[in-house]
Design an enzyme around this catalytic site. Structure first.
Site, PDB file in Angstrom:
ATOM      1  N   SER A   7       0.842  -1.195   0.000  1.00 14.21           N
ATOM      2  CA  SER A   7       0.000   0.000   0.000  1.00 14.21           C
ATOM      3  C   SER A   7       0.880   1.249   0.000  1.00 14.21           C
ATOM      4  O   SER A   7       1.645   1.469   0.949  1.00 14.21           O
ATOM      5  CB  SER A   7      -0.885   0.006   1.245  1.00 14.21           C
ATOM      6  OG  SER A   7      -1.344   1.315   1.489  1.00 14.21           O
ATOM      7  N   HIS A  32      -1.454  -1.459  -4.176  1.00 17.28           N
ATOM      8  CA  HIS A  32      -2.672  -1.070  -3.462  1.00 17.28           C
ATOM      9  C   HIS A  32      -2.646   0.444  -3.243  1.00 17.28           C
ATOM     10  O   HIS A  32      -1.698   0.994  -2.685  1.00 17.28           O
ATOM     11  CB  HIS A  32      -2.743  -1.819  -2.130  1.00 17.28           C
ATOM     12  CG  HIS A  32      -4.001  -1.601  -1.359  1.00 17.28           C
ATOM     13  ND1 HIS A  32      -5.186  -2.246  -1.668  1.00 17.28           N
ATOM     14  CD2 HIS A  32      -4.280  -0.795  -0.298  1.00 17.28           C
ATOM     15  CE1 HIS A  32      -6.123  -1.867  -0.821  1.00 17.28           C
ATOM     16  NE2 HIS A  32      -5.604  -0.979   0.025  1.00 17.28           N
ATOM     17  N   ASP A  34      -4.644   3.675  -1.772  1.00 15.56           N
ATOM     18  CA  ASP A  34      -5.686   4.073  -0.822  1.00 15.56           C
ATOM     19  C   ASP A  34      -6.132   5.508  -1.036  1.00 15.56           C
ATOM     20  O   ASP A  34      -5.348   6.439  -0.830  1.00 15.56           O
ATOM     21  CB  ASP A  34      -5.159   3.946   0.611  1.00 15.56           C
ATOM     22  CG  ASP A  34      -4.977   2.500   1.028  1.00 15.56           C
ATOM     23  OD1 ASP A  34      -5.979   1.770   1.047  1.00 15.56           O
ATOM     24  OD2 ASP A  34      -3.829   2.114   1.311  1.00 15.56           O
ATOM     25  N   MET A  36      -8.624   8.409   0.268  1.00 10.16           N
ATOM     26  CA  MET A  36      -9.461   8.782   1.431  1.00 10.16           C
ATOM     27  C   MET A  36      -9.984  10.199   1.250  1.00 10.16           C
ATOM     28  O   MET A  36      -9.241  11.090   0.834  1.00 10.16           O
ATOM     29  CB  MET A  36      -8.605   8.754   2.699  1.00 10.16           C
ATOM     30  CG  MET A  36      -7.950   7.434   2.963  1.00 10.16           C
ATOM     31  SD  MET A  36      -6.992   7.538   4.477  1.00 10.16           S
ATOM     32  CE  MET A  36      -6.236   5.919   4.481  1.00 10.16           C
ATOM     33  N   HIS A  65      -8.413   1.363  -3.709  1.00  9.77           N
ATOM     34  CA  HIS A  65      -9.300   1.169  -2.560  1.00  9.77           C
ATOM     35  C   HIS A  65      -9.908   2.521  -2.202  1.00  9.77           C
ATOM     36  O   HIS A  65      -9.228   3.386  -1.655  1.00  9.77           O
ATOM     37  CB  HIS A  65      -8.452   0.597  -1.398  1.00  9.77           C
ATOM     38  CG  HIS A  65      -9.183   0.438  -0.106  1.00  9.77           C
ATOM     39  ND1 HIS A  65      -8.541   0.224   1.096  1.00  9.77           N
ATOM     40  CD2 HIS A  65     -10.515   0.452   0.190  1.00  9.77           C
ATOM     41  CE1 HIS A  65      -9.423   0.109   2.074  1.00  9.77           C
ATOM     42  NE2 HIS A  65     -10.630   0.257   1.552  1.00  9.77           N
ATOM     43  N   MET A  67     -11.897   4.812  -0.052  1.00  9.75           N
ATOM     44  CA  MET A  67     -12.520   5.067   1.261  1.00  9.75           C
ATOM     45  C   MET A  67     -13.189   6.427   1.136  1.00  9.75           C
ATOM     46  O   MET A  67     -12.715   7.446   1.630  1.00  9.75           O
ATOM     47  CB  MET A  67     -11.445   5.033   2.351  1.00  9.75           C
ATOM     48  CG  MET A  67     -11.008   3.621   2.682  1.00  9.75           C
ATOM     49  SD  MET A  67      -9.453   3.538   3.562  1.00  9.75           S
ATOM     50  CE  MET A  67      -8.323   3.564   2.169  1.00  9.75           C
ATOM     51  N   MET A 136     -11.560  -5.468   5.889  1.00  8.62           N
ATOM     52  CA  MET A 136     -10.694  -4.546   6.636  1.00  8.62           C
ATOM     53  C   MET A 136     -10.407  -5.164   7.994  1.00  8.62           C
ATOM     54  O   MET A 136     -11.325  -5.585   8.707  1.00  8.62           O
ATOM     55  CB  MET A 136     -11.383  -3.194   6.832  1.00  8.62           C
ATOM     56  CG  MET A 136     -11.460  -2.325   5.599  1.00  8.62           C
ATOM     57  SD  MET A 136      -9.879  -1.977   4.797  1.00  8.62           S
ATOM     58  CE  MET A 136      -8.954  -1.155   6.097  1.00  8.62           C
ATOM     59  N   GLY A 141      -8.705   4.196   7.428  1.00  8.39           N
ATOM     60  CA  GLY A 141      -8.384   5.612   7.631  1.00  8.39           C
ATOM     61  C   GLY A 141      -6.925   5.913   7.883  1.00  8.39           C
ATOM     62  O   GLY A 141      -6.444   6.977   7.514  1.00  8.39           O
ATOM     63  N   ASP A 174      -6.648  -6.133   4.735  1.00  8.27           N
ATOM     64  CA  ASP A 174      -5.979  -4.829   4.760  1.00  8.27           C
ATOM     65  C   ASP A 174      -6.003  -4.257   6.172  1.00  8.27           C
ATOM     66  O   ASP A 174      -7.073  -4.009   6.722  1.00  8.27           O
ATOM     67  CB  ASP A 174      -6.739  -3.908   3.781  1.00  8.27           C
ATOM     68  CG  ASP A 174      -6.109  -2.542   3.616  1.00  8.27           C
ATOM     69  OD1 ASP A 174      -5.019  -2.307   4.158  1.00  8.27           O
ATOM     70  OD2 ASP A 174      -6.727  -1.707   2.920  1.00  8.27           O
ATOM     71  N   GLY A 176      -2.868  -3.744   9.551  1.00  6.73           N
ATOM     72  CA  GLY A 176      -2.180  -4.401  10.665  1.00  6.73           C
ATOM     73  C   GLY A 176      -1.458  -5.683  10.305  1.00  6.73           C
ATOM     74  O   GLY A 176      -1.200  -6.518  11.173  1.00  6.73           O
ATOM     75  N   SER A 197       2.790  -0.319   6.328  1.00 13.38           N
ATOM     76  CA  SER A 197       3.999  -0.076   7.132  1.00 13.38           C
ATOM     77  C   SER A 197       4.943  -1.288   7.180  1.00 13.38           C
ATOM     78  O   SER A 197       6.161  -1.126   7.273  1.00 13.38           O
ATOM     79  CB  SER A 197       3.606   0.342   8.553  1.00 13.38           C
ATOM     80  OG  SER A 197       2.555  -0.462   9.025  1.00 13.38           O
TER      81      SER A 197
HETATM   82  C1  DX5 Z   1      -5.978   1.878   5.885  1.00 16.68           C
HETATM   83  C2  DX5 Z   1      -5.617   1.497   4.483  1.00 16.68           C
HETATM   84  C3  DX5 Z   1      -4.513   0.539   4.391  1.00 16.68           C
HETATM   85  C4  DX5 Z   1      -3.199   0.964   5.017  1.00 16.68           C
HETATM   86  C5  DX5 Z   1      -2.690  -0.241   5.734  1.00 16.68           C
HETATM   87  O1  DX5 Z   1      -7.230   2.410   5.966  1.00 16.68           O
HETATM   88  O2  DX5 Z   1      -6.726   0.958   3.783  1.00 16.68           O
HETATM   89  O3  DX5 Z   1      -4.319   0.056   3.071  1.00 16.68           O
HETATM   90  O4  DX5 Z   1      -2.237   1.412   4.116  1.00 16.68           O
HETATM   91  O5  DX5 Z   1      -1.577   0.089   6.487  1.00 16.68           O
HETATM   92  P1  DX5 Z   1      -0.854  -0.948   7.458  1.00 16.68           P
HETATM   93  O6  DX5 Z   1      -0.486  -2.140   6.633  1.00 16.68           O
HETATM   94  O7  DX5 Z   1       0.326  -0.179   7.973  1.00 16.68           O
HETATM   95  O8  DX5 Z   1      -1.850  -1.302   8.542  1.00 16.68           O
HETATM   96 ZN    ZN Z   2      -6.353  -0.045   1.782  1.00 14.91          ZN
END
Ligand code: DX5
Ligand code: ZN
Length: 223
Positions: A7, A32, A34, A36, A65, A67, A136, A141, A174, A176, A197
């Site tokens: 991501s 990926h 994201d 938002m 993705h 959001m 998720m 977020g 997606d 953690g 991360s």
């Molecule tokens: C969070 C995103 C994720 C995010 C995951 O809302 O949708 O894609 O980048 O980040 P990690 O892998 O660090 O939890």
């Molecule tokens: Zn995502």
């Protein structure tokens, strides 16, 4: 069948092009992305201009993705700027089935996502209409949050439904994902693994290689 989907939310945006090249060199197939909007989720990330500019430099599959509240407003825009798949949140759509048809009609793959509190049951009637379900495993977020253990059961439940119906709908997870939770989600039945991360560490090439090796090793222990 198993794919790592880094991501770019965790990328160093000052070196985004360079980091995407490294992902490609390491054999990553799915990026990926994201998006938002500061409404569906509290934070704001980036949108079309960023996707459009990395599209010029990359042949990877762009997994977008969204959001975003009422994502149907932007499907055309994201397809035009280079999305290969668009994932929308069930909770964000007024008419989810219509949104799915709009994405399909725009010629890209379709994903539907559910937040940790949304039951699998809410989308189980749509499994044969989408290419992918995104579970998720944190509140959407922000990157860098802790995996929510209660989501593991949802992955298992979804895997069971997909297998029982004989479908090839993919299961993406997606949030953690790290060295420990990677095994948990793969054993539960996920095959597309988003990592923010965990993927974008100090030495990007090394961390990608390390995750891919771990995935390979885990996949060998799953029947
Ligand atoms: C969070 C995103 C994720 C995010 C995951 O809302 O949708 O894609 O980048 O980040 P990690 O892998 O660090 O939890
Ligand atoms: Zn995502």
């Amino acid at each position: 069948m198993y794919q790592l989907c880094p991501s770019i939310l965790s990328a160093d945006f000052n070196r985004l092009g360079e980091q995407i090249k490294i992902l490609e060199q390491e054999g990553v197939k799915i990026l990926h992305i994201d998006v938002m909007d500061g409404d569906f989720v509290p934070s704001i990330s980036f949108g079309m201009p960023v996707i459009k500019s990395i599209r010029k430099e990359s042949n990877m599959f762009f997994d977008v993705h969204l959001m975003v509240t009422e994502p149907e407003r932007y499907i055309r825009d994201f397809v035009e700027c280079g999305a290969d798949s668009i994932t929308v949140h069930a909770e964000a759509c007024e008419d989810l089935e219509r949104t799915i048809s709009l994405i399909r009609a725009a010629g890209v793959k379709v994903g539907v996502s559910i937040k940790p509190a949304t039951p699998v049951n809410d989308i189980s009637h749509l499994l044969d209409e989408v290419d992918m379900v995104l579970i998720m495993t944190v509140q959407p977020g922000f990157g860098g949050q802790k995996y929510l253990e209660e989501c593991t059961e949802k992955i298992q439940e979804l895997r069971k439904l997909i297998d029982e119906e004989g479908l090839d709908t993919e299961i993406q997870v997606d949030g953690g994902i790290n060295g420990e939770t990677l095994r948990t989600v793969m054993e539960a039945g996920a095959n597309l693994i988003v990592a923010g991360s965990y993927a974008f560490q100090e030495n990007l090439a090394e961390s990608i290689r390390d995750i891919q090796n771990k995935m390979e090793e885990i996949s060998r222990t799953i029947s």
